[in-house]
Design an enzyme around this catalytic site. Sequence first.
Site, short mmCIF file in Angstrom:
data_model
loop_
_atom_site.label_atom_id
_atom_site.label_comp_id
_atom_site.label_asym_id
_atom_site.label_seq_id
_atom_site.Cartn_x
_atom_site.Cartn_y
_atom_site.Cartn_z
N HIS A 145 26.85 -18.98 83.83
CA HIS A 145 25.44 -19.37 83.85
C HIS A 145 25.33 -20.87 84.06
O HIS A 145 24.54 -21.55 83.41
CB HIS A 145 24.76 -18.98 82.53
CG HIS A 145 24.66 -17.51 82.31
ND1 HIS A 145 24.31 -16.96 81.09
CD2 HIS A 145 24.88 -16.46 83.15
CE1 HIS A 145 24.31 -15.64 81.19
NE2 HIS A 145 24.65 -15.32 82.42
N PRO A 171 20.07 -17.22 82.77
CA PRO A 171 19.06 -18.02 83.49
C PRO A 171 18.34 -17.25 84.59
O PRO A 171 17.61 -17.84 85.38
CB PRO A 171 19.89 -19.15 84.08
CG PRO A 171 21.24 -18.53 84.30
CD PRO A 171 21.43 -17.56 83.17
N GLN A 172 18.51 -15.94 84.66
CA GLN A 172 17.96 -15.16 85.78
C GLN A 172 16.45 -15.31 85.87
O GLN A 172 15.91 -15.60 86.95
CB GLN A 172 18.34 -13.69 85.62
CG GLN A 172 17.88 -12.81 86.76
CD GLN A 172 18.41 -11.40 86.64
OE1 GLN A 172 19.28 -11.11 85.82
NE2 GLN A 172 17.91 -10.49 87.44
#
Length: 350
Positions: A282, A329-330
């Site tokens: 991430h 963090p999508q």
Amino acid sequence: AYLRPVLNRPNLFVFTSTFAQRILFNSRKKAVGVLVDNNCTITAKKEVILSAGSVQSPQLLLVSGVGLAKLLKPLSIPVVADRPGVGQNLKDQFATFVTYQVNPLTGTELSINPPYLRNAIAQFNKNGSGPLASPGGDLYSTELIPSSLRSGYSLPTGRTWARPHVGYAAFPSMGEGVPAIPIDPTGNYASVLVILQAVSSTGYVSISSANMSDPPLINPNTLGDGADLQILLASIKRMRASFASSALAPVLIGSEVLPGASFQTDDEIVSYLRRTTFSMSHGFATCKMGKPSDPMAVVVDTHGSVYGVKNLRVIDGSAFPFLPPGPSPQTQVYMLAEKLAQDIKDTIRY
């Protein structure tokens, strides 16, 4: 989900298996196109938008001449803009597991019981339900470590944060790591993935050549800051207290599997963390947003435009200066992309 519905638009061209080699600039430092495989050039009438992620966005900027001049000149890369922050400030979410054997059936059963697996496949294929409908991680919580476990922290950890220190994700499976006790090969296991949220350790992405085909140099600096170790140490204690509660007692079998009974003192738990903590992939902040007064900022805070050049934006997770709380963090990347896509439509006439 975003691309497939518009693939037939007359103004959209998708080049598959096409590797970007360099962003091209004119004498006024304006991005005018991209050099791709076989010395082909894709020309930009308006802008070049870079969305290659936390590793390859800074790598492509660097080989294109946007980065620290002291790094670029020895590699014979002409300096377009001396931006020392390109590739710096790499942060990532680090994680480790706490695992117990449990009474209920979990995802472990899929690997030890062939009839159960066959039935699960049939159920999923029929209506998308059953044990294969979720791989885990859909139960998630975050917290600030209680002050009773933060008394000895260094300043980056002990101060009041605007975001949680840590997140906990439940998984119906064995965690990654070497069990400290013998395990039952026919047993079912459940884990909590402890995910560091308030990251202090900072690494970097760099290059060793002017060729995008050469792998970038990546130093994640995992647990390089002691504050991260302190948070994860406290988190292990928090999970042990949770699993020792009366609420969970009916579903547990035997002793803790990970970290296990041989890791009890702070030093022993830290040794476990150093052996088992891994990257969640991430990464962010390698092209971080910031004010013009910040020499380490790479992109403009409200538009994604790269400092020192024209008609070039970075729109991906590398632009985050820090990561808001969450298991990944999508969703934040979606938010950033949608906001700046709208900004492009509002400010540029095509």
